[in-house]
Structure formats: C-alpha cells, structure tokens
Motif scaffolding. Structure first.
Motif, short mmCIF file in Angstrom:
data_model
loop_
_atom_site.label_atom_id
_atom_site.label_comp_id
_atom_site.label_asym_id
_atom_site.label_seq_id
_atom_site.Cartn_x
_atom_site.Cartn_y
_atom_site.Cartn_z
N UNK A 121 -9.70 -1.72 -9.82
CA UNK A 121 -9.19 -2.29 -11.07
C UNK A 121 -8.01 -3.20 -10.79
N UNK A 122 -7.15 -2.80 -9.86
CA UNK A 122 -6.02 -3.65 -9.48
C UNK A 122 -6.48 -4.97 -8.89
N UNK A 123 -7.56 -4.93 -8.12
CA UNK A 123 -8.12 -6.15 -7.54
C UNK A 123 -8.67 -7.07 -8.63
N UNK A 124 -9.26 -6.48 -9.65
CA UNK A 124 -9.77 -7.26 -10.78
C UNK A 124 -8.61 -7.95 -11.49
N UNK B 260 -3.38 5.13 -15.56
CA UNK B 260 -3.26 3.74 -16.04
C UNK B 260 -1.90 3.15 -15.67
N UNK B 261 -0.84 3.94 -15.88
CA UNK B 261 0.50 3.45 -15.55
C UNK B 261 0.63 3.19 -14.06
N UNK B 262 0.03 4.07 -13.25
CA UNK B 262 0.09 3.90 -11.81
C UNK B 262 -0.56 2.59 -11.39
N UNK B 263 -1.71 2.27 -11.96
CA UNK B 263 -2.42 1.04 -11.61
C UNK B 263 -1.62 -0.19 -12.02
N UNK B 264 -1.04 -0.13 -13.21
CA UNK B 264 -0.27 -1.27 -13.70
C UNK B 264 0.98 -1.50 -12.84
N UNK B 265 1.71 -0.42 -12.57
CA UNK B 265 2.91 -0.53 -11.76
C UNK B 265 2.57 -1.01 -10.35
N UNK B 266 1.47 -0.51 -9.80
CA UNK B 266 1.06 -0.89 -8.46
C UNK B 266 0.79 -2.40 -8.37
N UNK B 267 0.11 -2.94 -9.39
CA UNK B 267 -0.19 -4.37 -9.40
C UNK B 267 1.10 -5.19 -9.45
N UNK B 268 2.07 -4.72 -10.23
CA UNK B 268 3.36 -5.43 -10.33
C UNK B 268 4.18 -5.26 -9.04
N UNK B 269 4.10 -4.08 -8.44
CA UNK B 269 4.82 -3.83 -7.19
C UNK B 269 4.34 -4.76 -6.09
N UNK C 268 8.94 -2.06 -12.41
CA UNK C 268 7.94 -1.53 -11.48
C UNK C 268 8.55 -1.27 -10.11
N UNK C 269 9.42 -2.17 -9.69
CA UNK C 269 10.09 -2.00 -8.40
C UNK C 269 10.97 -0.75 -8.42
N UNK C 270 11.70 -0.56 -9.50
CA UNK C 270 12.52 0.65 -9.63
C UNK C 270 11.66 1.91 -9.62
N UNK C 271 10.52 1.85 -10.30
CA UNK C 271 9.63 3.01 -10.39
C UNK C 271 9.14 3.44 -9.01
N UNK D 138 0.82 -1.20 0.00
CA UNK D 138 0.00 0.00 0.00
C UNK D 138 0.87 1.26 0.00
N UNK D 139 1.99 1.22 0.68
CA UNK D 139 2.89 2.38 0.70
C UNK D 139 3.39 2.68 -0.71
N UNK D 140 3.76 1.63 -1.44
CA UNK D 140 4.20 1.83 -2.82
C UNK D 140 3.10 2.44 -3.67
N UNK D 141 1.87 1.95 -3.49
CA UNK D 141 0.75 2.48 -4.26
C UNK D 141 0.55 3.96 -3.97
#
Length: 311
Positions: free
Chosen positions: A235-238, A32-41, A91-94, A14-17
């Motif tokens: 969306x991330x949960x989906x 959109x990028x934030x959601x994608x990166x968050x899911x990978x993080x 995503x981790x680097x981001x 959650x902190x990363x998000x």
C-alpha cells in the motif's frame, strides 16, 4: 551502538518502518497510521541520506529542524500545504520516539517556522485532473500493480479510504450498484459505521468492474496469501507511485471525488477549484452535508478540507 539500534536492517527508511510495526504489535499504533507515517518517514529518510545520515542512531533534532525549515520554504513558495508539512515533521517525531533512545520532539511551528496548519483546503486536488489521474494509473499498471490501479480508481470515483477500498468486495458492490444505484461501505470504515455511496457516474461502475476483475476469486483486493498487516508495505508503494505523478497521495483522490460531487450537487465548481464560493450558501451547505455523509464524516466543517472554505 548498533546501526539502527539493531533492528535488523541497514536501511534508514526500512528501519523506521520496522519500529512502527513494533508499535502496531504493541497496540500503540494502528495498521493504517503505521502505513501513513511510514510513507512520510521515507521522505525524511531520503533527506537524511542526502545529508550523509544513514542510521537512526545519528538522527538528531538539529537535522530534523533543518528538514523542517526546508519544508517551511516549500510552504512559503506554495509548493506544499502547511498541514502536510506538519504531518511530515510529526511522522519523523513518531518514528524517533519509537526507537530505544530518548527523543526530544521537534516543533513544526516553533522550531521549523512552518505556519500553523489550516484544515481548509486551499489547493485543488491533483486527482481532479483526468489526465494526471490517468497517468498515475498508467504508472501503476506499468509497474505491474493492477491492485494499486484498481484501489486508486475506487478512491477517486467512490471517495473510499485506502482501507475501505482494499477490503471492499468489488464484485458484490458492482451487483449492488447495478440493482440499487448505490454501494454500501461496511468494512474498514472509521468507527465501524457503514454508509452508502450513490452511483452517479459511469466511471464508478468502471472502477468497480476493474476492481472486481483484479479481485478474481478472492473477496477483496488484498492478495489471498497476505494479511492486512502485510498489505501495508505494498500500500505504501501504491501511495508513493501516485505521489510521484500527482504530487499528492491517495487521500487527495477522495478530495477529487468530493469536488466532483460538489459540482454535481450545486452546478458550480467547489470553492477550492473556483477560488471562491459561487453556489448559494443554502446549496453549498446542503452539498457539504451530503458529501460529508458519503465520505463517512459526521461534521459539515470537515468537508472544508476537501472542497475549500465557505468564505
């Protein structure tokens, strides 16, 4: 130093998000990028937790390198594509660059041994299997996530991106499909360029009808009391639910649509399904051109990331 740099949560994922959300607010990152990166993080956060690391302040490049080497092993075993492994490390680097502390980026190839990514798909889309897709939708419905099930249907049967599916007025699109035999996609597209998706299967009509029912009196699938920014969390949960069942996310459903269309247009399985190109080169090229237009791409070579290469 405060846990997670004082972001306001003790949870690493959650902190990363939240740091990514700050990037959106500062216009350094798109929704959109934030959601994608968050899911990978979240995948890295689970790995870190399993290794006794639960705070952003204690994440080190060495930990990320170890994570990357584990991903490299999965790529070597054929359990993950190199492109996806690269995306997970990226995503981790981001996220770490978004924190107040200085961060030396970890290189997927040089530091982790992950092979260079290829944009030619080598594994058939998991969503192409009707049973696996049905199980994924059932999992969403079991979680009382009818919006997610509807969104997955639009991605799978019309090839829509997640943002396009969420913003689509499914009721109006259904009327257009029944009257004109196609659906016009205008909202959420890359570059704001509209396109039409032909109606060639009853599954498409069903997907539109189901999305329209979930939509109700509202004009799209996003809850009326929720902004596009707030929608990123559900969306991330989906995405996570679909990935738990199929091993792949929403984008993989677009690839399933592309492979299905390839067979409709050429009469042959897509190269990534057949293991080689069976259709004639002329038929293959014409199909790729058409599929690219339907997916919202303007370069034929990009279609290789959906249906496989031409070799």
């Amino acid at each position: 130093m405060a846990r997670n740099f004082g972001i306001g949560t003790r949870d690493l994922a959650e902190a990363g998000r939240q740091f990514l959300s700050r990037g959106v607010a500062q216009k350094n990152l798109s929704f959109a990028s934030s959601a994608t990166v968050s899911a990978r993080w979240r995948q890295f956060a689970a790995y870190a937790k399993s290794h006794g690391v639960g705070s952003l302040t204690t994440v080190t490049p060495d930990l990320v390198r170890a994570y990357g080497r584990e991903l490299s092993a999965k790529v070597a075993a054929g359990k993950m594509s190199a492109a996806y492994a690269h995306n997970l490390v990226s995503a981790t680097n981001t996220v770490m660059r978004a924190t107040p502390a200085p961060w030396q980026p970890v290189q997927a190839v040089a530091d982790c041994g992950i092979g260079r990514r290829s944009f030619v798909r080598t594994m058939a889309p998991a969503g192409l299997d009707p049973e696996r897709f049905a199980v994924a939708r059932s999992a969403l419905l079991a979680a009382q996530n009818a919006r997610g099930a509807a969104l997955a249907g639009l991605a799978r049967h019309l090839g829509l991106r997640s943002k396009e599916a969420a913003l689509l007025n499914a009721k109006r699109a259904l009327q257009e499909a029944e009257r004109h035999g196609h659906v016009t996609i205008t909202l959420g597209t890359k570059g704001g360029q509209s396109r039409t998706v032909p109606i060639t299967s009853p599954h498409q009509v069903t997907a539109l009808r189901e999305a329209g029912q979930v939509q109700g009196a509202h004009h799209n699938l996003i809850p009326q009391n929720m902004s596009l920014r707030q929608w990123q969390k559900p969306l991330g949960q989906i995405r996570n639910t679909i990935r738990d069942v199929t091993g792949k996310g929403l984008h993989d459903l677009r690839a399933a649509y592309a492979c299905e269309r390839y067979r409709q247009l050429t009469g042959h399985d897509a190269p990534v399904v057949a293991g080689r190109m069976v259709a004639s080169r002329a038929a293959d090229y014409a199909a790729r051109l058409r599929i690219g237009e339907e997916l919202g791409h303007h370069r034929v070579d990009v279609v290789s990331s959906y249906v496989g290469g031409r070799a």
